[in-house]
Design an enzyme around this catalytic site. Structure first.
Site, short mmCIF file in Angstrom:
data_model
loop_
_atom_site.label_atom_id
_atom_site.label_comp_id
_atom_site.label_asym_id
_atom_site.label_seq_id
_atom_site.Cartn_x
_atom_site.Cartn_y
_atom_site.Cartn_z
CG PHE A 135 -0.57 -0.30 2.51
CD1 PHE A 135 0.49 0.38 3.10
CD2 PHE A 135 -1.23 -1.27 3.25
CE1 PHE A 135 0.90 0.09 4.39
CE2 PHE A 135 -0.83 -1.57 4.56
CZ PHE A 135 0.23 -0.89 5.13
CG HIS A 140 -3.18 1.85 15.11
ND1 HIS A 140 -3.83 1.32 16.20
CD2 HIS A 140 -2.73 0.78 14.39
CE1 HIS A 140 -3.76 0.00 16.16
NE2 HIS A 140 -3.11 -0.34 15.08
#
Length: 339
Positions: free
Chosen positions: A232, A249
């Site tokens: 990604f 996170h």
């Protein structure tokens, strides 16, 4: 020279001394999880001697650990001196509907236990201490030990499974949406989303070795989903909406902007991004996300964020935060669109 202490002073001092011993609570919880104590109590209470024999433990020390857990309602000793399962201990069963056994073992594994002991260095130096202790960054560490990979994914699944249905129900997805889950792991969340939103088509996107273990076949309709492999940080599949749960996170602000930018580049006109994480509230009140944030601090480059911090990330990636949607869990959905 003596110093007079008020009752309040003594109470505050004892509070801190008692608090610092509380790490033995998760240690005892780990022992119960590893020994599968809850599994052996599913059919009813057992005398400590019988339970110890069943799990392969020393009777006296097993009792001492369970006695501590019982102070918080996890297991109980009955009037006959037998150890009993309680509602709070039931999720430690391996076959419980919302089993957290793997999650307990994961969070108390050396990869987090050891790093938490070096928290002072993380606070002083401003970065994670994981690489210094284990020799490589967190995600590279997995490549050295397949057992750790399994432990992490099983542990994360036990955390996520209880959150997936509330998250899925909170997502404002229209029929015909092509939804790409970024870093979707084995597809537990996407499977739940597709069940709750029959008109949505799902794309599970993750690393090849992760996608290979997906469970989307349990849907019983392979026309509603597909898998895609990749990184990604490089490129993501085209879609109408992007879902990422407990992904941002893990990463620093700059890395998050890269992930969000790749989604913005690939999204169809009118697309949406749904970032699912804990959103830290302002103020001094306890919040589950504040605990997770310290765990992240010592092991990852990422952190839990406030709504304002999410807005800044999205803005840097050419996106706009439209709203923060609460769920019936500790997670929230940060919805964004192309700026």
């Amino acid at each position: 020279m003596s110093i007079d202490q008020s009752d309040a002073d003594r109470a505050n001092a004892f509070f801190l001394l008692d608090e610092v011993l509380q790490f033995f609570w998760p240690a005892a919880l780990r022992a119960a999880a590893e020994l599968r104590v809850a599994d052996h109590l599913a059919d009813g209470p057992l005398p400590v001697q019988d339970l110890a024999k069943a799990v392969g433990a020393d009777p006296r020390n097993l009792y001492r650990a369970l006695r501590l857990l019982a102070t918080r309602g996890v297991f109980a000793e009955d009037a006959e001196g037998r150890i009993a399962l309680t509602p709070k201990a039931d999720p430690l069963r391996s076959d419980a509907p919302n089993s957290v056994r793997s999650g307990v073992i994961m969070v108390t594994d050396a990869m987090f236990w050891s790093t938490s002991g070096a928290i002072t260095d993380s606070v002083r130096e401003g970065g994670p201490v994981f690489e210094r202790i284990f020799g490589v960054p967190f995600f590279e560490y997995f490549a050295t030990d397949p057992a750790t990979v399994a432990l992490f994914h099983e542990g994360m699944a036990s955390y996520s499974d209880s959150e997936n249905l509330p998250v899925a129900r909170a997502l404002p997805l229209a029929g015909g949406t092509r939804l790409v889950e970024i870093g979707g792991g084995h597809g537990h969340l996407l499977r739940t989303v597709l069940r709750e939103h029959p008109g949505v088509h799902g794309v599970l996107f993750d690393r090849p070795h992760v996608v290979a273990e997906h469970g989307l076949g349990e849907l019983g309709d392979d026309t509603r989903w597909e898998t895609a492999e990749g990184d990604f940080f490089d490129k993501v599949p085209a879609g109408d909406a992007y879902l990422m749960k407990r992904v941002l996170h893990d990463w620093s602000d700059d890395e998050c902007v890269e992930i969000l930018s790749r989604c913005r580049d690939a999204m169809h006109p009118g697309g949406r991004i749904y970032a699912v994480d804990t959103v830290i509230p302002e103020g001094n009140a306890y919040d589950h996300g504040k605990v997770l944030d310290v765990l992240l601090m010592v092991a990852f480059t990422g952190r839990e964020r406030t709504a304002a911090e999410f807005a800044t990330l999205f803005d840097r990636a050419g996106l706009t935060v439209e709203r923060v949607i609460p769920t019936d869990s500790v997670m929230s959905v940060v919805e964004g669109s192309r700026a």
